[in-house]
Design an enzyme around this catalytic site. Structure first.
Site, PDB file in Angstrom:
ATOM      1  N   ASP A  35     116.834  61.371  13.520  1.00  0.00           N
ATOM      2  CA  ASP A  35     116.809  62.648  12.814  1.00  0.00           C
ATOM      3  C   ASP A  35     115.719  63.578  13.346  1.00  0.00           C
ATOM      4  O   ASP A  35     114.837  63.173  14.110  1.00  0.00           O
ATOM      5  CB  ASP A  35     116.567  62.420  11.317  1.00  0.00           C
ATOM      6  CG  ASP A  35     117.854  62.137  10.559  1.00  0.00           C
ATOM      7  OD1 ASP A  35     118.927  62.245  11.167  1.00  0.00           O
ATOM      8  OD2 ASP A  35     117.770  61.800   9.365  1.00  0.00           O
ATOM      9  N   LYS A  57     118.863  67.417  11.449  1.00  0.00           N
ATOM     10  CA  LYS A  57     119.373  68.356  10.449  1.00  0.00           C
ATOM     11  C   LYS A  57     118.213  69.139   9.856  1.00  0.00           C
ATOM     12  O   LYS A  57     117.333  68.584   9.205  1.00  0.00           O
ATOM     13  CB  LYS A  57     120.129  67.608   9.337  1.00  0.00           C
ATOM     14  CG  LYS A  57     121.453  67.011   9.797  1.00  0.00           C
ATOM     15  CD  LYS A  57     122.316  66.558   8.631  1.00  0.00           C
ATOM     16  CE  LYS A  57     121.718  65.365   7.935  1.00  0.00           C
ATOM     17  NZ  LYS A  57     122.598  64.865   6.858  1.00  0.00           N
ATOM     18  N   MET A 172     110.924  68.841   0.535  1.00  0.00           N
ATOM     19  CA  MET A 172     111.872  69.903   0.926  1.00  0.00           C
ATOM     20  C   MET A 172     111.866  71.045  -0.099  1.00  0.00           C
ATOM     21  O   MET A 172     112.905  71.600  -0.435  1.00  0.00           O
ATOM     22  CB  MET A 172     113.299  69.336   1.067  1.00  0.00           C
ATOM     23  CG  MET A 172     113.426  68.204   2.058  1.00  0.00           C
ATOM     24  SD  MET A 172     115.068  67.427   2.056  1.00  0.00           S
ATOM     25  CE  MET A 172     115.034  66.569   0.476  1.00  0.00           C
TER      26      MET A 172
END
Length: 506
Positions: A35, A57, A172
């Site tokens: 990732d 991503k 996030m």
């Protein structure tokens, strides 16, 4: 026969926080799918023949969609491959590891969870903020700051979350800070509650902003702080001033390029990282064994007949023993020959082979080697010198002038390493490099060659560090002005010079 998929927590950013089991899975994997948040340093443990697939991503920018990642995992698993799926932090803490496991289970592909260190705890720790603290915070929660956008109703119970937990860690959450802060205040969290926003936590480029719940959204926008970041809400944030340790290291925030061959760079890289530096490994050179002709093979085989065997580098030790073993010989064939090692790293490489160097000149220049050997050797003695294909002739000429026979075994050569060219150019072009280190003349010439015509322009604002005067002279010959030149030609001394330069006036 189906293979196995390891769903691995790659840690929060600092690649050294990978678990032992996670590293073992990387080492044996046929396929590695990694990732955006999985540090690429982890790929150094991959097998040379491993298939590497980037599945990064970022917000609104997906290299591969989740269904495509699932399909790849299933496809490789059904083909009998061992797959390492590297996911930032822990795979089951907002890492969609459960979703991938469900897809694998439905397809009949064996899988294992390999837990990792989550950023919700480690990023605050690297900022000097414990998520729990006796008499201050006895509970904490890790909350997503970026819910599934397709949900019609939020799954976060703001009315309970706001006051029921002492420390809140939102991952996030930077993009939703206005909503997060307003919801917490609306449901009873005091507006003056301390908040820390930690970007790229646990990495040498970590940034930490401290504010309050009512002001944090404005302060973050003003500072231009972007994802990825962890948001910590709670009184424990006040402990940062006393407990900060990571961003107080002497080289924290300094980006340093290491041009040394990767096989040699570990000591320099490790020490710089320990001191907080962000190290860019951009090897300009690598070594390769030379074909061993009959004459050279004979020199190696009869090494024990020489009064002294001199090794000029750790690589020379490696290739000498490789040549010995090719003839079914080992260190016993060296007999009573005295061993001279130029440099502590060379002496260490010999020690690893069970040999203690008899002579280690205090000064690692070739001229000092001649001086150090003079009391040991007399006219008529013979010495075997282990060198690369291209090397200075100072030792050979100096001893020959004293009536000593010097035979030279050239066992390896230094060649240009182009594998990190684009990485090096990208960093220098963006202007985010503070220091570039050169440990030999070949690292200078090959780096300049890699960079091309505008090499000096790219390094105009970078501090040039040379291990010693010979390397510095090569810089000057090529129009590059050294800023720091070593007097003691060792890696520890080189690091000490960088620290002194970086902290001057602090």
């Amino acid at each position: 026969m189906a293979g196995v998929v390891y769903l691995i927590g790659a840690g929060p950013g600092d690649y050294k926080l990978i678990t032992v089991k996670g590293k073992e899975c990387i080492e044996k994997a046929d396929v590695i799918i990694y990732d955006y948040l999985a540090d690429t340093h982890l790929l150094r443990w991959a097998r040379p023949d491993a298939e590497l697939i980037y599945a990064g991503k970022q917000c609104k920018n997906h290299t591969l969609h989740q269904y495509e990642i699932n399909e790849i995992l299933i496809d490789r698993g059904l083909k009998g491959k061992t797959v390492a799926r590297l996911k930032g932090g822990d795979p089951l803490v907002f890492g969609r590891g459960g979703e991938e496991a469900m897809a694998l289970a439905e397809a009949g592909v064996p899988f294992e969870f390999v837990p990792g260190v989550t950023s919700g705890i480690s990023a605050p720790a690297y900022a000097g903020i414990p998520v729990t603290q006796r008499a201050m915070a006895t509970s904490f929660a890790i909350v997503t700051g970026h819910e599934d956008p397709t949900k019609s109703v939020s799954g976060i119970h703001w009315e309970g979350l706001a006051t029921a937990v002492d420390t809140l860690c939102f991952v996030m959450g930077v993009g939703n800070l206005p909503l997060i802060s307003s919801k917490l205040i609306e449901h009873g969290r005091p507006a003056n509650t301390p908040v820390a926003v930690i970007r790229w936590g646990t990495k040498p480029i970590q940034e930490t902003l401290v504010s309050t719940l009512e002001n944090v959204a404005y302060d973050v926008a003003k500072a231009g702080l972007k994802p990825p970041a962890v948001v910590v809400v709670g009184d424990v944030v006040n402990l940062r001033d006393k407990l900060r340790w990571f961003d107080t290291k002497p080289l924290f925030g300094k980006r340093i390029v290491v041009t040394r061959a990767r096989s040699q760079a570990s000591a320099l890289v490790s020490r710089l990282e320990e001191l907080g530096a962000d190290v860019v490994e951009a090897a300009a050179i690598r070594t390769e064994a030379l074909p061993i002709d009959v004459a050279t093979a004979e020199l190696v085989a009869k090494a024990g007949s020489y009064k002294v065997i001199t090794f000029t580098s750790a690589q020379g030790v490696h290739y000498f023993f490789q040549a010995l073993e090719a003839q079914q010989l080992d260190s016993r064939s060296l007999g009573q020959a005295k061993i001279c090692a130029i440099g502590s790293a060379t002496a260490k490489a010999l020690k690893a082979k069970g040999l203690l160097a008899d002579i280690v000149p205090t000064n690692y220049q070739a001229e000092s080697v001649v001086e150090a050997l003079s009391p040991v050797m007399t006219t008529g003695d013979k010495m075997l010198l282990i060198q690369p294909k291209v090397a200075r002739h100072v030792i050979e000429k100096g001893l020959t002038a004293q009536g000593i026979t010097v035979d030279v075994a050239r066992l390896y050569e230094t060649v240009q390493d182009t594998s990190r060219r684009e990485l090096l150019r990208d960093h220098l072009t963006t202007g985010d490099v503070d220091y570039i280190t050169f440990t030999s003349s070949s690292t200078v010439t090959n780096t300049l060659s890699l960079l091309g015509e505008n090499a000096k322009e790219l390094m105009a604002n970078v501090r040039v560090v040379c291990i010693g005067p010979i390397t510095a002279a090569t810089c000057v010959e090529n129009g590059l002005t050294p800023d720091i030149i070593g007097e003691t030609f060792t890696i520890p001394a080189m690091v000490d010079m960088i620290v002194a330069d970086a902290t001057a006036g602090v």
